[in-house]
Design an enzyme around this catalytic site. Structure first.
Site, PDB file in Angstrom:
ATOM      1  N   GLY A   1      18.543 -16.097   0.595  1.00  5.30           N
ATOM      2  CA  GLY A   1      17.966 -16.953   1.673  1.00  5.30           C
ATOM      3  C   GLY A   1      16.731 -16.958   1.288  1.00  5.30           C
ATOM      4  O   GLY A   1      15.846 -17.986   1.550  1.00  5.30           O
ATOM      5  N   ALA A   2      16.088 -15.802   0.622  1.00  3.16           N
ATOM      6  CA  ALA A   2      14.720 -15.687   0.214  1.00  3.16           C
ATOM      7  C   ALA A   2      14.588 -14.568  -0.726  1.00  3.16           C
ATOM      8  O   ALA A   2      15.515 -13.705  -0.927  1.00  3.16           O
ATOM      9  CB  ALA A   2      13.843 -15.378   1.437  1.00  3.16           C
TER      10      ALA A   2
ATOM     11  N   GLU B   1      10.553 -10.823   4.599  1.00  5.60           N
ATOM     12  CA  GLU B   1      10.243 -10.779   3.348  1.00  5.60           C
ATOM     13  C   GLU B   1       8.915 -10.110   3.080  1.00  5.60           C
ATOM     14  O   GLU B   1       8.355  -9.402   2.158  1.00  5.60           O
ATOM     15  CB  GLU B   1      10.051 -12.356   2.725  1.00  5.60           C
ATOM     16  CG  GLU B   1      11.370 -12.884   2.793  1.00  5.60           C
ATOM     17  CD  GLU B   1      12.491 -12.207   2.149  1.00  5.60           C
ATOM     18  OE1 GLU B   1      12.358 -11.534   1.014  1.00  5.60           O
ATOM     19  OE2 GLU B   1      13.696 -12.271   2.367  1.00  5.60           O
TER      20      GLU B   1
ATOM     21  N   GLU C   1      16.716  -2.787   2.565  1.00  7.07           N
ATOM     22  CA  GLU C   1      16.957  -3.872   3.368  1.00  7.07           C
ATOM     23  C   GLU C   1      17.336  -3.780   4.933  1.00  7.07           C
ATOM     24  O   GLU C   1      17.049  -4.648   5.742  1.00  7.07           O
ATOM     25  CB  GLU C   1      18.540  -4.490   2.957  1.00  7.07           C
ATOM     26  CG  GLU C   1      18.311  -5.322   1.249  1.00  7.07           C
ATOM     27  CD  GLU C   1      17.326  -6.382   1.422  1.00  7.07           C
ATOM     28  OE1 GLU C   1      17.078  -6.897   2.477  1.00  7.07           O
ATOM     29  OE2 GLU C   1      17.072  -6.606   0.280  1.00  7.07           O
TER      30      GLU C   1
ATOM     31  N   GLU D   1      11.872 -11.802  -2.115  1.00  5.06           N
ATOM     32  CA  GLU D   1      10.161 -11.190  -1.894  1.00  5.06           C
ATOM     33  C   GLU D   1       9.328 -11.080  -3.078  1.00  5.06           C
ATOM     34  O   GLU D   1       8.787 -10.005  -3.101  1.00  5.06           O
ATOM     35  CB  GLU D   1      10.595  -9.845  -1.241  1.00  5.06           C
ATOM     36  CG  GLU D   1      10.869  -8.687  -1.700  1.00  5.06           C
ATOM     37  CD  GLU D   1      12.664  -8.742  -1.646  1.00  5.06           C
ATOM     38  OE1 GLU D   1      13.202  -9.773  -1.466  1.00  5.06           O
ATOM     39  OE2 GLU D   1      13.261  -7.501  -1.983  1.00  5.06           O
ATOM     40  N   ASN D   2       9.604 -11.856  -4.104  1.00  6.82           N
ATOM     41  CA  ASN D   2       8.741 -11.468  -5.317  1.00  6.82           C
ATOM     42  C   ASN D   2       7.031 -11.305  -4.876  1.00  6.82           C
ATOM     43  O   ASN D   2       6.690 -11.988  -3.905  1.00  6.82           O
ATOM     44  CB  ASN D   2       8.408 -12.913  -6.245  1.00  6.82           C
ATOM     45  CG  ASN D   2       9.823 -13.542  -6.718  1.00  6.82           C
ATOM     46  OD1 ASN D   2      10.754 -12.495  -7.134  1.00  6.82           O
ATOM     47  ND2 ASN D   2      10.100 -14.547  -6.400  1.00  6.82           N
TER      48      ASN D   2
HETATM   49 ZN    ZN Z   1      15.739  -8.300   2.085  1.00  6.81          ZN
END
Ligand code: ZN
Ligand code: NAG
Ligand code: NAG
Ligand code: NAG
Ligand code: NAG
Ligand code: NAG
Ligand code: NAG
Length: 935
Positions: free
Chosen positions: A324-325, A361, A383, A327-328
């Protein structure tokens, strides 16, 4: 090997997006390095991960694979090399090489210091071809006068994906060295590592190369950036311009310690930037032109909870993205549907998703990036935390939505279905349990996200949010740019408990270990006649065997909130024993009742004596608003699940729905529809289905729903309306199917002007396809191909799975293996949509069985969508025959494996067995209940 054998462990990825074509050049580079294993003494050497293409890295003669298995070393040996500096250069090529591959070249130099003498270095490495240096895959150099021992052997371990460097003698404590490698990798189209993707713009197919960090399992943990150069070719002047723009965003903060590892993402592209920006005005939004509409602002998001400042990242929507995404640090990458919102096309659900994913994120910028867990076994804390904070962040952005109320349904009830299985697992694994990439991938499951969020919410509730925040801030402050294990968080929360003099039955650790180290959750049973209260591990199938031992014998320390009708005030009781008796729980009076787990803040289910159940049902039938709305949903959901586990009678569960004719709130409806959904799955291929569809018991479920938009303007009101239309159309209520057909025909006559309200599009498209012709299917397919807004494309794509024609569904399944028709990122969700359709279910099952090897190799053995695929395609299984097929499937593909779907397969077997029993035991009762008019 012996003591003195030291290990480094890293997962890494380098990914890059490259655009081909005159205008659309996209170059993104994200360097993601993780992850040390041992506290204070880990070695993180960078590894460069390319695609898990079909070509495995090949060991050269000089690096003959050894029999040594580094995996057993990693679990026991303290780590001893500390990374100091990384330099990675990547050069993607925009045209195919002689053998027809898109490739990239690169090199890396890592400087590290030796903390404890060691003669072995391990580096995670995936499918890279190393250029040999003096016969070895890497070379080792001295720094500031140090002189490294000669390399005796280098080789690649395929199982654990290590590059192993064996030295003749030990490195010297206190000295620094650098490891140099150079390599080539393939830019395949498999959404893993470095990958390429295609999109169509102005009728021209573009072939950008896309970056995905999900190869390190969606979350990055520690990412190390050294330096980078991004060679822009003459076509991409604009690209390099963008590159510098983005680089400036994620430059080191001057407060960072110089050696601080910095997760990084870099992007250069002609992407558009837009939207209102974040409230703090730092992060910008980026997407392929014409794809972006609105970018929303989740307010302070995590920032309200976590005061320590971190740089706000740029947000980029990528055309193809597996997760989904991601988080860099500095550059969060998203699937387009998780970042882009367009009021003309997006539904309230799309909007909720965008807001919550951004908040999620951002939360990771603190939890995950600023402070990183030591190893993947504790992923849940990252998470779970982000999944909890996503509600708080979204709530601060959109307070009118009351989105925090949805957490019970969206996280807790969702995950309890899995966590009630004997094949579930604890939140926290042992470090030694998580070694291979597939194992890492598998820990990104509902337990980590949703149980993690639920348990943290419970903790926050019994501590109070203020004390919880205080503890978090102290933890984040103490471990900034460092690594932790979950105990560190308990320590910091304990400090607050002591300072604030919060009364608890034991320490935070004492309480939380029960919830994190053992799987499952309790059912708390009270008897209001004698005041007894007890707990027991709740298993969906009470006859299943729990093989996983627990140090706590599957008992919990349970924060039980409760209220009686007479007082109406919430009270608190700690259940620390298996059973106890307390006069508090004795209820007197004909109408007085007891209710446990107010607002379902505790992660457990509740059972009562029959008399109290009856009183609660009577209250629902007479003045349901005396019971808090979340608890009205709880009564329904607990009852259905207790009935499935045979603790209560199925008719009692069904009777919890009969008051719904008066219910105007979304949550109880949603709980009922969800649980009746299970009946639909179990019976929609049986003789129960007819009576169920027209049952006099459930007249309210369908025709009455569309009558009102009950709570105008609220999110729950919108969701009610969507539920109403979707339920009514699914049940074939004529007013609904006619409404859908009329809307659809209007649209067909003027395709450029879609009259259907975005919230209702999914239901209306589905109904139109279900009742429509082949031409209607083709029309929707054409609209799907033309769609420029991803929210719209997604709705059309899933509606195409609603057809009742087997041949159309079969053809649609075939499209899922053709990336020119269905993008790889969308393949599994499309198959899932088809499998959810009662006509498509067996077709999808045949398709998956027939193509498992292809799916597995082409769609990434590590991709986490496999668990969803297995779960959805088996959700109707309730016969011995289907159980046999499932067991056969397991046996037939044992050689290929199930990757991230391994545990899902075990859970599917367990659920199928439970379903078989449930159907056998309940079918007659259920049929009778549906056929009988209510009194
Ligand atoms: Zn996550
Ligand atoms: C790993 O374990 C196996 C069996 O336990 C042992 O034979 C082998 O020597 C060990 N390898 C290393 C590198 O310690
Ligand atoms: C270094 O090795 C010694 C002896 O094996 C051990 O006691 C110590 O904990 C190690 N230090 C680190 C930082 O791993
Ligand atoms: C890495 O590649 C770049 C670009 O080709 C080159 O300038 C640099 O010297 C290389 N570094 C090493 C250590 O090989
Ligand atoms: C890596 O090496 C293998 C075996 O020589 C070869 O087939 C493959 O094409 C190479 N990959 C790249 C990206 O160079
Ligand atoms: C678990 O059960 C064993 C054996 O009955 C007992 O000795 C132990 O104290 C129990 N542990 C807990 C945490 O209740
Ligand atoms: C329960 O939740 C509702 C809705 O979010 C809220 O208004 C109410 O104050 C909560 N009750 C308690 C006792 O926390």
């Amino acid at each position: 090997m012996a003591a003195g054998f030291f290990v480094s462990k890293t997962l890494g990825i380098v990914s890059m997006i490259l655009g081909l074509g005159a205008v659309a050049t996209i170059i993104a580079l994200s360097v993601v390095y993780s992850q040390e294993k041992e506290k204070n003494a880990a070695t993180l050497l960078p590894s460069i991960t390319s695609t898990p293409a079909t070509t495995p890295s090949k060991a050269t003669p000089a690096t003959t694979p050894s029999k040594a298995t580094p995996a057993n070393v990693t679990n026991t040996t303290p780590l001893s090399l500390i990374p100091e500096h990384y330099a990675v250069t990547l050069q993607p090529f925009l045209t195919k090489d002689a053998s027809g591959l898109y490739i990239f070249k690169g090199n890396s130099t890592v400087r590290f210091s030796c903390q404890n003498a060691t003669d072995l270095i391990l580096i995670h490495s995936k499918q890279l071809n190393y250029t040999e240096q003096s016969g070895f895959l890497v070379s080792l150099q001295g720094v500031s006068g140090s002189s490294p021992p000669p390399i005796t052997k280098t080789w690649l371990e395929t199982q654990t994906q290590y590059l192993v460097v064996q030295l003749q003698g030990p490195l010297e404590t206190g000295k620094s060295y650098q490891l140099v490698s150079s390599f080539t990798g393939e830019l395949a189209d498999d959404l893993a590592g470095f990958y390429r993707s295609e999109y169509v713009e102005d009728g021209v197919t573009r072939v950008p190369l896309t970056s995905d960090a999900s190869d390190v399992r969606h979350d990055s943990y520690r990412h190390f950036l050294l330096s980078h150069t991004c060679e822009a070719n003459s076509n991409s002047v604009r690209a390099s311009h963008r590159l510098s723009a983005l680089l400036s965003v994620r430059q080191r903060d001057s407060r960072d310690p110089p050696e601080a590892p910095l997760p990084c993402g870099v992007l250069c592209s002609p992407m558009g930037s837009g939207g209102s920006g974040l409230s703090h005005g730092v992060g910008g939004f980026w997407a392929v032109p014409r794809r972006w509409g609105f970018s929303c602002s989740p307010g302070g998001g995590g920032a309200t909870l976590l005061t320590r400042p971190v740089p706000l990242p740029d947000q980029v929507a990528l055309p193809d993205f597996n997760a989904g995404a991601m988080e860099n640090w500095g550059l969060v990458t998203y699937r387009e549907n998780s970042l882009l919102y367009d009021p003309l096309f997006s539904s309230v659900g799309n909007k909720e998703r965008v807001v919550t994913v951004i908040a999620h994120e951002l939360a990771h910028q603190w939890f995950g990036n600023l402070v990183t867990l030591r190893w993947w076994n504790d992923l849940w804390l990252n998470e779970g935390f982000a999944s909890y904070v996503e509600y708080l962040g979204a709530d601060s952005a959109e307070p009118s939505w009351h989105i925090k109320d949805l957490i019970v349904q969206s996280e807790m009830y969702r995950v309890m279905k899995v966590d009630a299985l004997a094949s579930s697992h604890p939140l926290s694994f042992l470090e030694s349990e998580i070694n291979t990439p597939a194992q890492i991938s598998e820990v990104f499951d509902a337990i980590a996200y949703s149980k993690g969020a639920s348990v943290l919410r419970m903790l926050s509730e019994f501590l109070t949010e203020d004390s919880f925040k205080k503890g978090l801030q102290s933890y984040l402050h103490a471990f900034s740019y460092g690594n932790t294990v979950y105990d560190d968080l308990w320590t910091h929360l304990q400090k607050v408990v002591d300072e604030d003099k919060i009364q608890l039955p034991t320490t935070i650790k004492g309480i939380m270990d029960r919830w994190t180290l053992q799987m499952g959750f309790p059912m708390v049973t009270v008897n209001t006649k004698n005041g007894s209260i007890s707990q027991r591990h709740f298993l969906l199938d009470t006859e299943s065997t729990v093989e996983r031992p627990s140090a706590f014998n599957y008992t919990w320390i349970v924060p039980v909130t409760w209220m009686k009708q007479q007082d109406g005030a919430e009270q608190m009781y700690w259940l620390t024993e298996t059973s106890a008796t307390n006069q508090l729980f004795v209820v007197t009076g004909a109408s007085n009742w007891l209710l446990l787990n107010i607002n379902v803040t505790g992660y457990f289910r509740v059972n009562y004596d029959q008399d109290n159940w009856n009183k609660l049902l009577t209250e629902l039938g007479t003045s349901h608003e005396a019971i808090p709305v979340i608890n009205r949903a709880q009564i329904i959901d607990d009852a259905f699940n207790l009935a499935r586990a045979k603790h209560i009678n199925i008719t009692l569960a069904l009777n919890t729905t009969t008051y719904l004719g008066k219910e105007r709130e979304y949550l109880p409806w949603s709980a009922a529809l969800d649980n009746l959904g299970y009946f639909r799955l179990m019976f929609d291929r049986s003789e129960v289905y007819g009576p169920m569809q027209v049952s006099p018991r459930l007249p309210q479920v369908s025709p009455r729903l569309p009558q009102a938009r009950w709570i105008a303007g609220s999110m729950a009101g919108w969701y009610n309306e969507i539920n109403a239309i979707s339920t009514a159309c699914t049940q074939g209520v004529p007013e609904c199917t006619q409404l859908a057909a009329a809307f659809f025909n209007q649209w067909k006559q003027n395709p450029s002007n879609n009259p259907i309200p975005p919230n209702l599009r999914s239901s209306i498209y589905c109904s139109a396809i279900e009742t429509g012709s082949e031409a209607d299917w083709d029309f929707v397919w054409q609209m799907f191909k033309n769609a420029t807004v991803v929210a719209e494309a997604d709705k059309l794509r899933s509606a195409l799975a609603c057809s009742k024609e087997p041949w159309i569904l079969k053809r649609y399944l075939e499209y899922c293996l053709d990336p020119s028709k269905i993008r790889k990122q969308d393949a599994t969700s499309t198959i899932n949509s088809i499998a959810s359709n009662v006509v498509g279910q067996s077709l999808a099952w045949d398709f998956i069985r027939g193509n498992w090897k292809t799916l597995f190799s082409q769609y990434g053995g590590g991709s986490f969508s496999f668990s969803g695929l297995i779960q959805v395609v088996t959700q109707r299984f309730a016969s011995e025959f289907e159980l046999q097929q499932l067991e056969q499937f397991k046996a037939d593909n044992a050689d290929v494996g199930f990757g991230s779907g391994t545990r899902a397969l075990e859970q599917a077997l367990e659920k199928t067995k439970a379903n078989i029993k449930w159907v056998a035991e309940n079918k007659e009762t259920v049929l009778t209940w549906f056929e009988t008019a209510s009194s």
